[in-house]
Scaffold this motif. Structure first.
Motif, PDB file in Angstrom:
ATOM      1  N   GLY A 129     -11.760   6.664   4.472  1.00  0.00           N
ATOM      2  CA  GLY A 129     -10.493   6.845   3.767  1.00  0.00           C
ATOM      3  C   GLY A 129     -10.433   5.975   2.523  1.00  0.00           C
ATOM      4  O   GLY A 129     -11.368   5.240   2.219  1.00  0.00           O
ATOM      5  N   PRO A 130      -9.302   6.034   1.815  1.00  0.00           N
ATOM      6  CA  PRO A 130      -9.205   5.380   0.494  1.00  0.00           C
ATOM      7  C   PRO A 130      -9.386   3.850   0.536  1.00  0.00           C
ATOM      8  O   PRO A 130      -9.968   3.289  -0.395  1.00  0.00           O
ATOM      9  CB  PRO A 130      -7.799   5.752   0.000  1.00  0.00           C
ATOM     10  N   ILE A 131      -8.920   3.182   1.601  1.00  0.00           N
ATOM     11  CA  ILE A 131      -9.089   1.720   1.651  1.00  0.00           C
ATOM     12  C   ILE A 131     -10.569   1.378   1.780  1.00  0.00           C
ATOM     13  O   ILE A 131     -11.094   0.516   1.064  1.00  0.00           O
ATOM     14  CB  ILE A 131      -8.266   1.099   2.809  1.00  0.00           C
TER      15      ILE A 131
ATOM     16  N   ASP B 128      -4.965 -10.944  -4.159  1.00  0.00           N
ATOM     17  CA  ASP B 128      -4.119 -10.064  -4.975  1.00  0.00           C
ATOM     18  C   ASP B 128      -4.991  -9.006  -5.628  1.00  0.00           C
ATOM     19  O   ASP B 128      -6.216  -9.140  -5.657  1.00  0.00           O
ATOM     20  CB  ASP B 128      -3.356 -10.869  -6.033  1.00  0.00           C
ATOM     21  N   GLY B 129      -4.352  -7.944  -6.126  1.00  0.00           N
ATOM     22  CA  GLY B 129      -5.104  -6.882  -6.783  1.00  0.00           C
ATOM     23  C   GLY B 129      -4.982  -5.576  -6.011  1.00  0.00           C
ATOM     24  O   GLY B 129      -4.316  -5.517  -4.990  1.00  0.00           O
ATOM     25  N   PRO B 130      -5.660  -4.530  -6.514  1.00  0.00           N
ATOM     26  CA  PRO B 130      -5.470  -3.180  -5.946  1.00  0.00           C
ATOM     27  C   PRO B 130      -5.854  -3.047  -4.478  1.00  0.00           C
ATOM     28  O   PRO B 130      -5.210  -2.300  -3.740  1.00  0.00           O
ATOM     29  CB  PRO B 130      -6.350  -2.282  -6.832  1.00  0.00           C
ATOM     30  N   ILE B 131      -6.895  -3.764  -4.014  1.00  0.00           N
ATOM     31  CA  ILE B 131      -7.277  -3.639  -2.601  1.00  0.00           C
ATOM     32  C   ILE B 131      -6.172  -4.220  -1.716  1.00  0.00           C
ATOM     33  O   ILE B 131      -5.747  -3.613  -0.727  1.00  0.00           O
ATOM     34  CB  ILE B 131      -8.632  -4.332  -2.324  1.00  0.00           C
ATOM     35  N   VAL B 132      -5.670  -5.395  -2.098  1.00  0.00           N
ATOM     36  CA  VAL B 132      -4.589  -6.016  -1.328  1.00  0.00           C
ATOM     37  C   VAL B 132      -3.358  -5.096  -1.325  1.00  0.00           C
ATOM     38  O   VAL B 132      -2.729  -4.880  -0.284  1.00  0.00           O
ATOM     39  CB  VAL B 132      -4.231  -7.399  -1.901  1.00  0.00           C
ATOM     40  N   ASP B 133      -3.051  -4.523  -2.491  1.00  0.00           N
ATOM     41  CA  ASP B 133      -1.900  -3.615  -2.564  1.00  0.00           C
ATOM     42  C   ASP B 133      -2.064  -2.428  -1.618  1.00  0.00           C
ATOM     43  O   ASP B 133      -1.120  -2.048  -0.927  1.00  0.00           O
ATOM     44  CB  ASP B 133      -1.724  -3.100  -4.004  1.00  0.00           C
ATOM     45  N   SER B 134      -3.261  -1.852  -1.579  1.00  0.00           N
ATOM     46  CA  SER B 134      -3.401  -0.645  -0.747  1.00  0.00           C
ATOM     47  C   SER B 134      -3.399  -1.001   0.733  1.00  0.00           C
ATOM     48  O   SER B 134      -2.876  -0.257   1.557  1.00  0.00           O
ATOM     49  CB  SER B 134      -4.629   0.185  -1.151  1.00  0.00           C
ATOM     50  N   VAL B 135      -3.966  -2.166   1.093  1.00  0.00           N
ATOM     51  CA  VAL B 135      -3.907  -2.588   2.502  1.00  0.00           C
ATOM     52  C   VAL B 135      -2.454  -2.897   2.894  1.00  0.00           C
ATOM     53  O   VAL B 135      -1.990  -2.520   3.980  1.00  0.00           O
ATOM     54  CB  VAL B 135      -4.829  -3.805   2.752  1.00  0.00           C
ATOM     55  N   ALA B 136      -1.720  -3.547   2.001  1.00  0.00           N
ATOM     56  CA  ALA B 136      -0.311  -3.868   2.284  1.00  0.00           C
ATOM     57  C   ALA B 136       0.506  -2.589   2.463  1.00  0.00           C
ATOM     58  O   ALA B 136       1.326  -2.483   3.386  1.00  0.00           O
ATOM     59  CB  ALA B 136       0.265  -4.732   1.163  1.00  0.00           C
ATOM     60  N   ARG B 137       0.253  -1.592   1.602  1.00  0.00           N
ATOM     61  CA  ARG B 137       0.953  -0.305   1.748  1.00  0.00           C
ATOM     62  C   ARG B 137       0.592   0.360   3.071  1.00  0.00           C
ATOM     63  O   ARG B 137       1.452   0.921   3.751  1.00  0.00           O
ATOM     64  CB  ARG B 137       0.570   0.630   0.593  1.00  0.00           C
TER      65      ARG B 137
END
Lengths: 237, 237
Positions: A129-131, B128-137
């Motif tokens: 998946g995306p992650i 921080d950054g896009p990976i952290v954002d997507s995991v948090a989401r």
């Protein structure tokens, strides 16, 4: 076959060589007391840093690691010797893959990349998946492009084959993925050729150092032939 | 002040209550032998599952956990009692936050969400950054929208404050973030009021169960006042 999972103290990949060696030798002692006739160190980090210490402690026991098998697979599978190894911090720091591949293939260019988040993703069952794609790009994105692009990717941690579809997609169709497990099993068969089978035939005994029910469910998912929740013994190491 | 980091056997958040209790009691025994006069269990998972066992083993030692402090902070900070707790699997399974908040605030609606990947991200310094954002989401994306949206987010694992900027962005400006550390420190000051200071005044001694150099570098980064690589003692637990 006895399978011991040191679930209580995993992951090994972020620990120092000293602690990994201490835990791995303890685990080997536990299994030797159970009467095993050969030992497979089925963890890349422990194979990379603790194999010599275990072999020294038990000089008469055949001891096999997964790094040698993975290096073998990579040396054979790589077209041009540009080999990428995805592994733990501990395995990369040890340079065990670089040494093992150099012994088999002169002039190979080995790049070992620590990918610690892959372990957490696999442990959580988040294997595609995306992650997973963005974490894979984060670690390996630049290694399969351009004239120095890798032509072979070693899954240098026992967790990583669970992420194989995502990693294959990232690496592209011209890159061979190497899984250490099959090569290790073949190596073991060769080492045990001609040895007596155990009285009463084979069998599988699962042992975990923590949460045996959780471990049983995971094994049941990975190996459906064993049933949904095979019996798992608890051992305190 | 003695600080013991059980680096060798972390993370605790994925282990069974039995193993966490065993390790936490061992750590407490080690510190009690050093002559401490109070113990802060500065790990949410150990606070959630092992506090009673430690208090029972050392009935005369003041023992404080971080869950009670976090619950206190949440009960005070939440406007409408819709509290989200981001924590480890072990902390969520124990329901310690639900119980501790219910004792302080009737009718609060507590949702405890296991976020194991946050631990791996923080450990790797990927805060921080896009990976952290997507995991948090992935974990929390649906909990701060609509009529049941949380109005308070408890950082229910000692690693999670490192991800606070990303989590605050996800939760939005109307959500209060609760960090257990300050509340725990105030609680400790109250418990020790009137007690004698140690002979020779205070001081800080850092102890790690693995890789003291790596631990020292991490402490140096988090607390620049201690210098780039403060002294760390190695202890085998």
């Amino acid at each position: 076959m006895l399978y011991l999972g040191d679930v209580a103290r995993q992951p090994y990949g972020t620990k120092s060589p000293r602690t990994v060696t201490r835990y791995a030798v303890q685990a080997a002692e536990f299994l030797v007391e159970k009467g095993i006739k050969a030992l497979v160190v089925a963890c890349n980090t422990a194979s990379a840093v603790a194999l010599d210490a275990i072999a020294e402690r038990f000089p008469h026991l055949p001891v096999l690691g997964v790094v040698e098998a993975g290096a073998d697979g990579a040396a054979k599978a790589s077209a041009d010797g540009r080999i990428v190894v995805a592994a733990t911090e501990g395995t990369c720091r040890s340079q065990a893959y670089e040494r093992a591949i150099a012994r088999r293939r002169e002039g190979a260019r080995v790049r070992c990349v620590p990918c610690p988040l892959f372990v957490a993703l696999a442990e959580e069952g988040l294997t595609d998946g995306p992650i997973v794609d963005s974490v894979a790009r984060h670690y390996l994105g630049s290694l399969f492009d351009g004239s120095e692009a890798g032509d072979c990717l070693v899954l240098g941690c026992t967790h990583f084959p669970l992420l194989a579809p995502a990693l294959a997609r990232l690496a592209g169709p011209d890159v061979t993925l190497v899984d250490c497990a099959e090569a290790t099993a073949s190596m073991l068969v060769r080492r045990l050729a001609g040895r007596e089978a155990p009285p009463g035939g084979g069998g599988l005994q699962l042992i975990s150092t923590d949460a045996p029910e959780r471990f049983a469910r995971m094994v049941g998912k990975l190996f459906p032939a064993l049933g949904p929740a095979p019996e798992v013994e608890l051992a305190d190491l």
